[in-house]
Design an enzyme around this catalytic site. Sequence first.
Site, short mmCIF file in Angstrom:
data_model
loop_
_atom_site.label_atom_id
_atom_site.label_comp_id
_atom_site.label_asym_id
_atom_site.label_seq_id
_atom_site.Cartn_x
_atom_site.Cartn_y
_atom_site.Cartn_z
N LYS A 212 0.85 -1.19 0.00
CA LYS A 212 0.00 0.00 0.00
C LYS A 212 0.89 1.24 0.00
O LYS A 212 1.50 1.57 1.01
CB LYS A 212 -0.90 0.02 1.25
CG LYS A 212 -2.07 0.99 1.06
CD LYS A 212 -2.59 1.54 2.35
CE LYS A 212 -1.64 2.49 2.99
NZ LYS A 212 -1.26 3.63 2.15
N GLU A 293 10.11 1.67 10.61
CA GLU A 293 11.02 2.81 10.79
C GLU A 293 10.12 4.04 10.84
O GLU A 293 9.34 4.27 9.92
CB GLU A 293 12.02 2.88 9.64
CG GLU A 293 12.95 1.67 9.56
CD GLU A 293 13.71 1.35 10.84
OE1 GLU A 293 13.97 2.29 11.62
OE2 GLU A 293 14.01 0.18 11.09
N CYS A 327 13.05 11.98 7.31
CA CYS A 327 12.93 11.52 8.70
C CYS A 327 14.19 11.91 9.47
O CYS A 327 14.17 12.09 10.68
CB CYS A 327 12.73 10.03 8.73
SG CYS A 327 13.90 9.17 7.70
#
Length: 543
Positions: A212, A293, A327
């Site tokens: 997805k 993560e 991130c």
Amino acid sequence: MSNSVPQVPAPFNEPVLSHAPGSPERAELKAALARMAGEQIEIPVVIGGREIRTGNTETVSMPHDHGHVLATFHKAGEAEVRQAVEAAKEAQREWAHWPWEDRCAVLLKAADLLAGRWRPVMNAATMLGQSKTAHQAEIDAACEMIDFFRFNAHFAEKLYQEQPLSSPGVWNRLDHRPLEGFVYAVTPFNFTSIAGNLPTAPALLGNVAVWKPAATAVYSGWQILKLLEEAGMPPGVINFVPGDPKAVSDTLLGSRDLAGVHFTGSTAVFHSIWRTVGENIDRYRSYPRLVGETGGKDFILAHASADAEAVAAAIVRGGYEFQGQKCSAASRIYVPESLWPRVRELTLGMIEKIKVGDPTDFRNFMGAVIDRKAYDKITGYIKHAEQADGVEIIAGGKYDDARGYFIDPTLVQVKDSAYRLMCEEVFGPVVTLHVYPDARWAETLKIVDETTPYALTGAVFATERKAVLEADRALRNAAGNFYVNDKPTGAVVGQQPFGGGRASGTNDKAGSILNLLRWITPRTIKETFSPARSFEYPFMGEK
Ligand code: NAD
């Protein structure tokens, strides 16, 4: 069928092309951008290699020109998601038994296609759909994805070589089986390479995936799927189910055949996935592997002995590249009083030179943030900073969404090192900075360690070795990727395995052998050449 013991070609990091004026790659990329921006494509759900148009659609537009629609994608509903599970299980019957080197060959071919003909296409998709500059697209969509494919094939070979000792008359072996069932790959918007890696790393080892993509990265996700198809990935090994995240997840996490989740995204979403898996634990055939993560609140800590120019460059590159939507982006900075005047002057000087705008104009250093939701969230933080006591916006602070979701690179100075902008993940071009008294170095180390629940990346700048040692020790658990005199972004596959601890994830280090270990369930085989023919032992011969 060959009888050889194959060796995967030695991996190497894909060279980063400069896209400098006059270079052939620049001309190819410009042509791809013009062609792709001029088209509107339709993206289906893909299950077992079959394209399905559900009619329940959503559009994809450019973040830097939100009126410009790039694609319409079909969303998978519950029926399609269930079909995807069946298609994956069906494909696994063959795929799990392919010689491992043939599975590697599919990814190695994908890497080479991406290094060549596919490069401008994947880069252009990432620039148009996610608003990356040519350089940011190149290091992500081309180089990092190629590196993931090549290095994972190399690590798979190493993993398969891992075998136990044998003893006289006995041959012991490990059969590194794939997991029984499917892996649910859930990918974020911010790295095309991660979208490529999360379904393919398990697949390389004989697993099958239901993937997805993030709604805001379906456009480049679709290109990844087509690339893999061209490289020879068999139908059903990776099934593509864009759709409502909660509904798709509820169906997949409720399936008896869920063997693992390979997730990258925010901490809150991973918590909800973990919680649902816990609630459903009685349903599963085996314990699903959960690899996630997640978020970060990444720091730069300067010591009084630091090189001010290096600190300023790290703040600007680490904090604002790709609009701070990495991130690993530097987002909380600690500078000692003695160094601050120089760091301030240099940093503000660099920020002033930054151009924000459409990334297809190559002079821009920053594009737009990904969507309306991100824009509202980030500008909400800026509005809060404008009002708060002890908080000063010393650069940027302006934003404009008339054409695209543009936010200027913003630097906020705070007196209170626990102010929310020092603790919460903003995921945008807002960097927050706290100036500490030089004498409070030891306390500052503690503050850096304890201010946020995250532990993804962090950097210390110092020329005194003792300070580096002290930071290394005090911040040992504060970052899964720790940098000394370098910015906290830009990890390279095979060189700085990436991932964090605490609320930043399970730290399974994407693109390393440690990650691949999560996608196998070894079977130990002991074969005895001369089996015992009696139950009695020699010691039983006499009383
Ligand atoms: P996100 O959590 O909003 O979305 C990630 C994925 O989860 C998307 O596919 C999304 O559709 C899906 N999702 C959203 N809600 C869901 C739900 N209720 N149930 C199941 N799935 C759901 O994150 P994002 O905005 O795409 O990416 C940004 C986040 O990702 C940041 O927090 C960033 O730090 C993190 N990130 C971490 C790493 C890392 O390696 N640690 C790398 C990249 C991004």
